[in-house]
Design an enzyme around this catalytic site. Sequence first.
Site, mmCIF file in Angstrom:
data_model
loop_
_atom_site.group_PDB
_atom_site.id
_atom_site.type_symbol
_atom_site.label_atom_id
_atom_site.label_comp_id
_atom_site.label_asym_id
_atom_site.label_seq_id
_atom_site.Cartn_x
_atom_site.Cartn_y
_atom_site.Cartn_z
ATOM 1 N N TYR A 77 7.358 10.965 2.910
ATOM 2 C CA TYR A 77 6.080 10.652 2.257
ATOM 3 C C TYR A 77 6.206 10.991 0.679
ATOM 4 O O TYR A 77 6.680 11.805 0.075
ATOM 5 C CB TYR A 77 5.276 11.619 2.864
ATOM 6 C CG TYR A 77 3.611 11.454 2.567
ATOM 7 C CD1 TYR A 77 2.756 10.556 2.884
ATOM 8 C CD2 TYR A 77 3.410 12.096 1.469
ATOM 9 C CE1 TYR A 77 1.571 10.308 2.562
ATOM 10 C CE2 TYR A 77 2.014 11.924 0.872
ATOM 11 C CZ TYR A 77 1.295 11.066 1.599
ATOM 12 O OH TYR A 77 -0.239 11.108 0.980
ATOM 13 N N GLU B 252 0.240 5.488 -2.796
ATOM 14 C CA GLU B 252 0.949 6.058 -1.596
ATOM 15 C C GLU B 252 2.198 5.356 -1.046
ATOM 16 O O GLU B 252 1.990 4.059 -0.674
ATOM 17 C CB GLU B 252 -0.105 6.490 -0.565
ATOM 18 C CG GLU B 252 0.365 7.294 0.169
ATOM 19 C CD GLU B 252 -0.570 7.598 1.553
ATOM 20 O OE1 GLU B 252 -1.184 8.537 1.693
ATOM 21 O OE2 GLU B 252 -0.697 6.463 2.709
#
Length: 370
Positions: A103, A191
């Site tokens: 992530y 992201e």
Amino acid sequence: MNLYEYQAKRLFAQYGVPIPNGDVATTPAEARAVAEKLGGRVVVKSQVHMGGRGKAGGVKLANNPDEAEFHANNILGLDIKGHITRTVLVDEVAPGGIAQEIYLAILIDRAARKVMIMTSAEGGMDIEQVAAETPEKIFKIWIDPQVGLKPFHGTYLANGLNLDKTLWGQFWHILSGLYNCFIGSDASLAEVNPLVITGEGKLMALDGKVTIDDSALGRQPKLAEQNDESIVPASELKAQEVGINFIQLDGNIGCMVNGAGLAMTTMDIIKLFGGEPANFLDIGGGATAEKVATALELILSDPKVKAVLINIFGGITRGDVVAQGIITALGKIQTDVPMILRLAGTNAKEGLESKPSRPRIVGKLVIDNS
Ligand code: GDP
Ligand code: MN
């Protein structure tokens, strides 16, 4: 403004972040054609402004063009938490498979007044669970915007991720690319989840989410034109057209206020007394009667609205002009919705004395001049 995954990833690629080959499709036949062009296995992905597509059945692996067409047929039209899929992205699968899902996100930490970078070695579809149950597995750093991103930030994060040293160069390339993308696009979020390590030992962005600051769209024309207007509520588009700041909300008390600060205060007061605002609406300084009329029409076009609170503190905005706008709007709209008007400041007295041409309607106005 949010970008779709395919738009976000194409933007990443402009900044040197590796992404899979792929293209979008709006019909199953198109999806098949893309899969044929890519050759081999592909992944078919719903393009909606909503996360958790994988768990909702919006991401499917296909072994061949037949399967790609089959999955596209199922995913097109799929409702993901209220967002209907109109487009799918067909990407080649990660070369050599996925060895690890990381992530990586860059966002603004408003409280710290800095850019924050968050990363975790346990990325993928369960990142929320990782954040809630094992927050120590998420590394955060804050970047002073005056200083910018420096290689030591990359070293710190690569080390925290326990990345193999052979990948540190690639990681820095992606981290700095994503940071430049974030700054260069006036984003409030960039992201990547997952950023994968492929079976061939390459880092690659398989998913992308980018939010652009709406206030920066004026200087980001290339991004602004990617906005999918079909999903912006018609009322908000209309408001943009006439220069009113209007945001549709879920409550039932319509608000028309001049000035963003007073508008927010008004919403706070409504909530304090147990109500729910139906919208945020700032008619701005020096609003014309037409603007006021349009604002009221926008508010009343929402069937959820059961009452309207008009709160005007006139400085540059003139009370008589606002009153004219209200009367104009009520001349055009048939409505039973009760309205409460608070008019103070410049020309409030003249405004309150304005003679409506249709007293039948204005009889429903409750004038509160306290
Ligand atoms: P999200 O659920 O909306 O975040 O959608 P993602 O794009 O992150 O996809 C969900 C999951 O599907 C990922 O975490 C991966 O495990 C898997 N996935 C996505 N793209 C690929 C791909 O190209 N190859 C493989 N093997 N899996 C993928
Ligand atoms: Mn994802």
